[in-house]
Design an enzyme around this catalytic site. Structure first.
Site, PDB file in Angstrom:
ATOM      1  N   GLY A   1      19.917 -16.574  15.326  1.00 24.76           N
ATOM      2  CA  GLY A   1      20.658 -16.972  14.139  1.00 24.76           C
ATOM      3  C   GLY A   1      19.756 -17.397  12.990  1.00 24.76           C
ATOM      4  O   GLY A   1      20.011 -17.069  11.826  1.00 24.76           O
ATOM      5  N   THR A   2      18.692 -18.113  13.302  1.00 25.10           N
ATOM      6  CA  THR A   2      17.783 -18.587  12.251  1.00 25.10           C
ATOM      7  C   THR A   2      17.196 -17.396  11.495  1.00 25.10           C
ATOM      8  O   THR A   2      17.161 -17.379  10.258  1.00 25.10           O
ATOM      9  CB  THR A   2      16.652 -19.441  12.865  1.00 25.10           C
ATOM     10  OG1 THR A   2      17.248 -20.569  13.511  1.00 25.10           O
ATOM     11  CG2 THR A   2      15.672 -19.909  11.806  1.00 25.10           C
TER      12      THR A   2
ATOM     13  N   ASN B   1      28.635 -26.551  12.963  1.00 28.75           N
ATOM     14  CA  ASN B   1      28.084 -26.822  14.294  1.00 28.75           C
ATOM     15  C   ASN B   1      28.144 -28.298  14.681  1.00 28.75           C
ATOM     16  O   ASN B   1      27.967 -28.628  15.841  1.00 28.75           O
ATOM     17  CB  ASN B   1      26.631 -26.336  14.374  1.00 28.75           C
ATOM     18  CG  ASN B   1      25.793 -26.836  13.220  1.00 28.75           C
ATOM     19  OD1 ASN B   1      26.109 -26.558  12.059  1.00 28.75           O
ATOM     20  ND2 ASN B   1      24.746 -27.569  13.497  1.00 28.75           N
TER      21      ASN B   1
ATOM     22  N   GLN C   1      28.403 -20.328  15.178  1.00 28.03           N
ATOM     23  CA  GLN C   1      29.310 -21.085  16.046  1.00 28.03           C
ATOM     24  C   GLN C   1      30.690 -20.427  16.149  1.00 28.03           C
ATOM     25  O   GLN C   1      31.426 -20.678  17.103  1.00 28.03           O
ATOM     26  CB  GLN C   1      29.459 -22.534  15.554  1.00 28.03           C
ATOM     27  CG  GLN C   1      28.170 -23.341  15.583  1.00 28.03           C
ATOM     28  CD  GLN C   1      27.639 -23.617  16.994  1.00 28.03           C
ATOM     29  OE1 GLN C   1      28.357 -23.502  17.991  1.00 28.03           O
ATOM     30  NE2 GLN C   1      26.360 -23.965  17.084  1.00 28.03           N
TER      31      GLN C   1
ATOM     32  N   SER D   1      24.209 -15.410  16.653  1.00 23.33           N
ATOM     33  CA  SER D   1      23.127 -15.715  17.593  1.00 23.33           C
ATOM     34  C   SER D   1      23.625 -15.480  19.020  1.00 23.33           C
ATOM     35  O   SER D   1      24.734 -15.892  19.364  1.00 23.33           O
ATOM     36  CB  SER D   1      22.718 -17.178  17.422  1.00 23.33           C
ATOM     37  OG  SER D   1      21.889 -17.582  18.476  1.00 23.33           O
TER      38      SER D   1
ATOM     39  N   CYS E   1      19.664 -29.113  16.466  1.00 24.64           N
ATOM     40  CA  CYS E   1      18.743 -28.521  15.511  1.00 24.64           C
ATOM     41  C   CYS E   1      18.088 -29.584  14.656  1.00 24.64           C
ATOM     42  O   CYS E   1      17.088 -29.348  14.014  1.00 24.64           O
ATOM     43  CB  CYS E   1      19.480 -27.515  14.647  1.00 24.64           C
ATOM     44  SG  CYS E   1      20.336 -26.367  15.686  1.00 24.64           S
TER      45      CYS E   1
HETATM   46  N1  PLP Z   1      23.436 -21.584  12.472  1.00 21.95           N
HETATM   47  C1  PLP Z   1      24.198 -22.438  13.157  1.00 21.95           C
HETATM   48  C2  PLP Z   1      25.524 -22.835  12.608  1.00 21.95           C
HETATM   49  C3  PLP Z   1      23.757 -22.962  14.378  1.00 21.95           C
HETATM   50  O1  PLP Z   1      24.524 -23.818  15.050  1.00 21.95           O
HETATM   51  C4  PLP Z   1      22.493 -22.551  14.862  1.00 21.95           C
HETATM   52  C5  PLP Z   1      21.949 -23.120  16.112  1.00 21.95           C
HETATM   53  O2  PLP Z   1      22.336 -24.186  16.542  1.00 21.95           O
HETATM   54  C6  PLP Z   1      21.735 -21.638  14.109  1.00 21.95           C
HETATM   55  C7  PLP Z   1      22.240 -21.176  12.918  1.00 21.95           C
HETATM   56  C8  PLP Z   1      20.405 -21.163  14.575  1.00 21.95           C
HETATM   57  O3  PLP Z   1      20.548 -20.176  15.562  1.00 21.95           O
HETATM   58  P1  PLP Z   1      19.338 -19.827  16.560  1.00 21.95           P
HETATM   59  O4  PLP Z   1      19.207 -20.990  17.493  1.00 21.95           O
HETATM   60  O5  PLP Z   1      19.771 -18.570  17.253  1.00 21.95           O
HETATM   61  O6  PLP Z   1      18.124 -19.613  15.738  1.00 21.95           O
END
Ligand code: PLP
Length: 396
Positions: free
Chosen positions: A69-70, A149, A177, A197, A323
């Site tokens: 996701g990042t 989240n 999410q 993700s 996070c």
């Molecule tokens: N965006 C949201 C809303 C999230 O909750 C998260 C992870 O907790 C991410 C992005 C990041 O995703 P990833 O852990 O796959 O990099």
């Protein structure tokens, strides 16, 4: 142990791992290789792309696989902003994930973008009128998350995206999410770009995707061998992509029944805690919320102390978002919702998967009531650290 921290990460699903296994051990080739192993891998990768596209209602060429996701958020925001920097102005909210807010901070610091923060209501909702007021002639991009989240509030993405569409502004949503619980049809949502993700859905960590509407200019962030039609270089994670296709099929194949069941379980769980813990507050929106997440503030107790006491009692949860782990500052999301620092510091979040038995939630609710009682009786009140400004990104 009862694991209620699925919003941080979920266990891999057996069906997902079973489908990935042959791609790691037998058909393990590099899809760019011109031999039988490479070609077989390329075929599986292309099928995974088509399966995911089918679920999102888009063309396979509009899917870009990423590491999670990042990376998907970074590619969408930096990629779209740098490809069409007209206006050098982006719009977002204060309750976005750090993957969004930090990518925008980068655009601001290194590329001179201005960032406007759209206000949220005290339940975390964004109104289309507030969004319309934040847009400027020539705004480069708007990004607003589908489901939060930390508190689980779900935005009306079709309405928000429509505001941007009529202003000609590309609209990205972080659906990390939301995926697995809410509709993902990109045309119904009306989005230009959408991030997912895998590890929240039952794949191993290291796979995600960005949906990017055809015709949207987007600069690459990772440069190299030109994979993903030049938009994301790096040897393809074939097994991960296949696993993500399977995880999405499993989760969305079970909807809407699984979401209805989880919502009913969530309401029983929340009700038991609200009744059993005097003064407890359920954060987020009462109506528009994720089926698998409930977050509370327990005034006058440290969220961290409740977390530890719950772990001692066999329940794993989170005192905020994982996070932001390592930071003992109160959650910027809760401050943006208007909670004071002391109340925000008492937050505890519970989140689960489609596989979590309802009995686990019942037991966990009892444990929460008992744990808060224990912590209160010990008088463990949180000492406050320095506050983080929720408006730190606002400069417009
Ligand atoms: N965006 C949201 C809303 C999230 O909750 C998260 C992870 O907790 C991410 C992005 C990041 O995703 P990833 O852990 O796959 O990099």
């Amino acid at each position: 142990m009862i694991y209620l921290d699925a919003a941080a990460t979920a266990p891999a699903r057996r069906e997902v791992l079973e489908e990935m296994w042959p791609l790691l051990t037998a058909t393990f080739g590099n899809p760019s290789s011109h031999h039988a192993y490479g070609e077989a891998a390329a075929t599986h990768f292309s099928r995974a792309r088509s399966r995911v596209a089918g679920l999102l209602g888009c063309r396979p060429s509009e899917i870009i696989f990423t590491s999670g996701g990042t990376e998907a958020d970074n590619l969408a925001l930096k990629g779209i902003a740098l490809a069409a920097p007209r206006g050098r102005h982006v719009v977002t909210s204060a309750i976005e994930h750090p993957a969004v807010l930090e990518a925008l901070a980068y655009l601001r610091t290194f590329h001179g973008f201005r960032v406007t923060i759209v206000p949220v209501s005290e339940t975390g909702l964004i109104s289309p009128a507030a969004l319309a007021a934040a847009l400027e002639v020539g705004t480069t991009l708007c990004t607003l998350m589908y489901a939060n989240n930390e508190v689980g509030t779900v935005q009306d993405i079709p309405a928000l995206a429509a505001v941007c569409r009529s202003a000609g502004v590309p609209f990205h949503t972080d659906a990390v999410q939301a995926a697995g619980w809410l509709p993902l049809d990109v045309d119904r949502l009306g989005v230009t770009a959408l991030s997912i993700s895998g590890h929240k859905l039952g794949t191993p960590k290291g796979i995600g995707l960005l949906y990017l509407r055809a015709g949207t200019p987007c600069e690459a962030v990772l440069h190299g061998g030109g994979q993903e039609r030049g938009r994301r270089s790096g040897t393809e994670n074939v097994a991960g992509a296949v696993g993500l296709a399977r995880a999405l099929e499993l989760a969305h194949g079970a909807l809407p029944g699984a979401a209805d069941t989880a919502s009913a379980d969530r309401d029983v769980f929340s009700g038991a805690i609200l009744d059993g813990v005097p003064g407890s507050i359920l954060t987020g929106d009462a109506e528009h919320r994720l089926p698998n997440l409930a977050s509370f503030c327990f005034p006058a107790v440290s969220g961290e102390a409740v977390l530890l006491e719950l772990e001692r009692r066999g329940v794993i949860c989170s005192s905020g978002s994982a996070c932001a782990a390592g930071s003992d500052e109160p959650s910027a999301v809760l401050l943006a919702l208007g909670l004071d620092e002391e109340t925000a510091s008492t937050a505890v979040r519970f989140s689960w998967t489609q596989d979590t038995p309802p009995e686990d939630l019942r037991q966990a609710a009892d444990a929460v009531v008992a744990a808060v009682g224990t912590v209160r009786s010990l008088g463990t009140v949180r000492s406050l650290g320095a506050a983080r400004s929720p408006g730190a990104l606002t400069d417009a």
